[in-house]
Design a protein around this motif. Structure first.
Motif, PDB file in Angstrom:
ATOM      1  N   GLU A 148       9.591  23.643 -31.608  1.00  0.00           N
ATOM      2  CA  GLU A 148       9.968  24.500 -32.732  1.00  0.00           C
ATOM      3  C   GLU A 148      11.423  24.296 -33.141  1.00  0.00           C
ATOM      4  N   LEU A 149      12.315  24.147 -32.174  1.00  0.00           N
ATOM      5  CA  LEU A 149      13.738  24.025 -32.500  1.00  0.00           C
ATOM      6  C   LEU A 149      14.047  22.748 -33.270  1.00  0.00           C
ATOM      7  N   ILE A 150      13.377  21.646 -32.919  1.00  0.00           N
ATOM      8  CA  ILE A 150      13.629  20.383 -33.615  1.00  0.00           C
ATOM      9  C   ILE A 150      13.363  20.532 -35.108  1.00  0.00           C
ATOM     10  N   LYS A 151      12.347  21.306 -35.458  1.00  0.00           N
ATOM     11  CA  LYS A 151      11.998  21.509 -36.866  1.00  0.00           C
ATOM     12  C   LYS A 151      13.093  22.272 -37.613  1.00  0.00           C
ATOM     13  N   GLN A 152      13.876  23.069 -36.880  1.00  0.00           N
ATOM     14  CA  GLN A 152      14.908  23.898 -37.500  1.00  0.00           C
ATOM     15  C   GLN A 152      16.263  23.208 -37.569  1.00  0.00           C
ATOM     16  N   LEU A 153      16.420  22.125 -36.815  1.00  0.00           N
ATOM     17  CA  LEU A 153      17.699  21.420 -36.761  1.00  0.00           C
ATOM     18  C   LEU A 153      17.747  20.297 -37.794  1.00  0.00           C
ATOM     19  N   PRO A 154      18.938  19.921 -38.247  1.00  0.00           N
ATOM     20  CA  PRO A 154      19.042  18.746 -39.128  1.00  0.00           C
ATOM     21  C   PRO A 154      18.516  17.505 -38.417  1.00  0.00           C
ATOM     22  N   ALA A 155      17.989  16.566 -39.180  1.00  0.00           N
ATOM     23  CA  ALA A 155      17.492  15.318 -38.598  1.00  0.00           C
ATOM     24  C   ALA A 155      18.622  14.609 -37.848  1.00  0.00           C
ATOM     25  N   ALA A 199       8.924  14.938 -32.608  1.00  0.00           N
ATOM     26  CA  ALA A 199      10.179  14.188 -32.525  1.00  0.00           C
ATOM     27  C   ALA A 199      10.175  13.003 -33.485  1.00  0.00           C
ATOM     28  N   ARG A 200       9.052  12.324 -33.588  1.00  0.00           N
ATOM     29  CA  ARG A 200       8.973  11.150 -34.470  1.00  0.00           C
ATOM     30  C   ARG A 200       9.022  11.542 -35.947  1.00  0.00           C
ATOM     31  N   HIS A 202      11.066  13.816 -37.032  1.00  0.00           N
ATOM     32  CA  HIS A 202      12.406  14.319 -37.340  1.00  0.00           C
ATOM     33  C   HIS A 202      13.534  13.378 -36.922  1.00  0.00           C
ATOM     34  N   ALA A 203      13.267  12.405 -36.073  1.00  0.00           N
ATOM     35  CA  ALA A 203      14.308  11.437 -35.710  1.00  0.00           C
ATOM     36  C   ALA A 203      14.526  10.458 -36.860  1.00  0.00           C
ATOM     37  N   LEU A 204      15.760  10.074 -37.081  1.00  0.00           N
ATOM     38  CA  LEU A 204      16.074   9.135 -38.160  1.00  0.00           C
ATOM     39  C   LEU A 204      15.874   7.684 -37.739  1.00  0.00           C
ATOM     40  N   ARG A 205      16.130   7.385 -36.457  1.00  0.00           N
ATOM     41  CA  ARG A 205      16.126   5.981 -36.051  1.00  0.00           C
ATOM     42  C   ARG A 205      15.142   5.666 -34.928  1.00  0.00           C
ATOM     43  N   ARG A 206      15.040   6.519 -33.922  1.00  0.00           N
ATOM     44  CA  ARG A 206      14.070   6.270 -32.857  1.00  0.00           C
ATOM     45  C   ARG A 206      13.931   7.473 -31.938  1.00  0.00           C
ATOM     46  N   VAL A 207      12.840   7.460 -31.173  1.00  0.00           N
ATOM     47  CA  VAL A 207      12.614   8.431 -30.102  1.00  0.00           C
ATOM     48  C   VAL A 207      12.514   7.635 -28.809  1.00  0.00           C
ATOM     49  N   VAL A 208      13.210   8.089 -27.790  1.00  0.00           N
ATOM     50  CA  VAL A 208      13.196   7.423 -26.489  1.00  0.00           C
ATOM     51  C   VAL A 208      12.572   8.369 -25.473  1.00  0.00           C
ATOM     52  N   LEU A 237       9.336   4.388 -32.968  1.00  0.00           N
ATOM     53  CA  LEU A 237       9.959   4.525 -34.278  1.00  0.00           C
ATOM     54  C   LEU A 237       9.536   5.839 -34.925  1.00  0.00           C
ATOM     55  N   PRO A 238      10.352   6.344 -35.852  1.00  0.00           N
ATOM     56  CA  PRO A 238       9.957   7.552 -36.588  1.00  0.00           C
ATOM     57  C   PRO A 238       8.646   7.323 -37.338  1.00  0.00           C
ATOM     58  N   THR A 239       7.932   8.394 -37.596  1.00  0.00           N
ATOM     59  CA  THR A 239       6.669   8.319 -38.323  1.00  0.00           C
ATOM     60  C   THR A 239       6.871   7.636 -39.674  1.00  0.00           C
ATOM     61  N   GLY A 240       6.043   6.639 -39.950  1.00  0.00           N
ATOM     62  CA  GLY A 240       6.104   5.943 -41.230  1.00  0.00           C
ATOM     63  C   GLY A 240       7.119   4.837 -41.307  1.00  0.00           C
ATOM     64  N   LYS A 241       7.879   4.611 -40.235  1.00  0.00           N
ATOM     65  CA  LYS A 241       8.895   3.564 -40.246  1.00  0.00           C
ATOM     66  C   LYS A 241       8.404   2.372 -39.441  1.00  0.00           C
TER      67      LYS A 241
END
Length: 243
Positions: A148-155, A199-200, A202-208, A237-241
């Motif tokens: 839930e918090l990830i959705k509320q934070l800036p990317a 996470a994927r 909302h992340a701009l570049r990658r999820v580890v 990678l982020p969704t769609g990237k």
């Protein structure tokens, strides 16, 4: 006493630093006037919290400079895009990985949803700040469910995940005491796949994702694997990237 209802000794409320008292006020932990006869409880020593276990063990997390943390480390290779950026540690635990992230990122948002673990996390950060540990000033702890918090934070550039490791099926040596006790308190993470999906998004570049070598990948579309001696880091990678 159930692990999820770990009480705090009342005497701690008058002896801990203000930063830690403020964090504890968010958690609604039960308060006890004296140590319980059985079960877990939180006490305080040396300006920090101590977790007392049913077996009489005492655990006080203390952060220290990571040893041998060089560019050849698989974690650093997996986190390459995080240099100079913002990273979310979505499963902060006791902040051991958060501190490593802070050595390469400008800011680390450390999220923990278990109230007892969060209390110990803030205690460890408070003690580290008092000793001016390098990188500690970049870490901001947040209490709540990362999904839930990830959705509320800036990317952010990178989101890091270290879900509770699934146990080995074959008999092996016991894990370190702090890890074993954390498992008793937290249990297995049964929503790690959902967290990865969020996470994927909302992340701009990658999820580890940090995983033990003996376990299967969390998802099948990772774009890189960086292996150490006992764990590996899966890169998504982020969704769609695409690459």
């Amino acid at each position: 006493m159930l692990p999820g209802k770990v009480p705090l000794l009342e005497s701690c409320l008058s002896s801990l630093p203000a930063e830690l008292i403020n964090a504890l006020s968010l958690l609604n932990l039960p308060i006890c006037s004296e140590a319980p006869v059985s079960g877990y409880f939180l006490s305080c020593e040396n300006n920090g919290l101590v977790l007392n276990t049913e077996k009489g063990e005492k655990i006080q997390p203390v952060l220290s400079k990571p040893a041998g943390f060089t560019g050849k480390q698989p974690l650093l290779r997996a986190l390459a895009p995080a240099r100079g950026g913002i990273v979310i540690d979505a499963t902060a635990g006791l902040a051991g990985d958060s501190l490593k992230l802070a050595l390469i990122a400008n800011r680390v948002i450390a999220i923990e949803r278990n109230p007892v673990v969060f209390a110990l996390l803030v205690s460890a950060l408070s003690l580290a700040r008092s000793s001016a540990l390098s990188g500690i000033e970049k870490i901001e702890a947040k209490y709540g469910d990362a999904i839930e918090l990830i959705k509320q934070l800036p990317a952010t550039d990178v989101i890091f995940m270290d879900p509770m490791f699934p146990p080995k099926r074959k008999r092996s040596a016991l894990p370190p005491k702090s890890v074993r006790v954390l498992r008793e308190i937290v249990g297995d993470d049964r929503d790690d796949e959902k967290l990865l999906r969020v996470a994927r998004q909302h992340a701009l570049r990658r999820v580890v994702v940090k995983r033990p070598l003996h376990s299967p990948p969390l998802a099948n579309d990772h774009v890189a694997l960086h292996e150490g001696k006992v764990v590996r880091y899966e890169v998504y990678l982020p969704t769609g990237k695409s690459l």
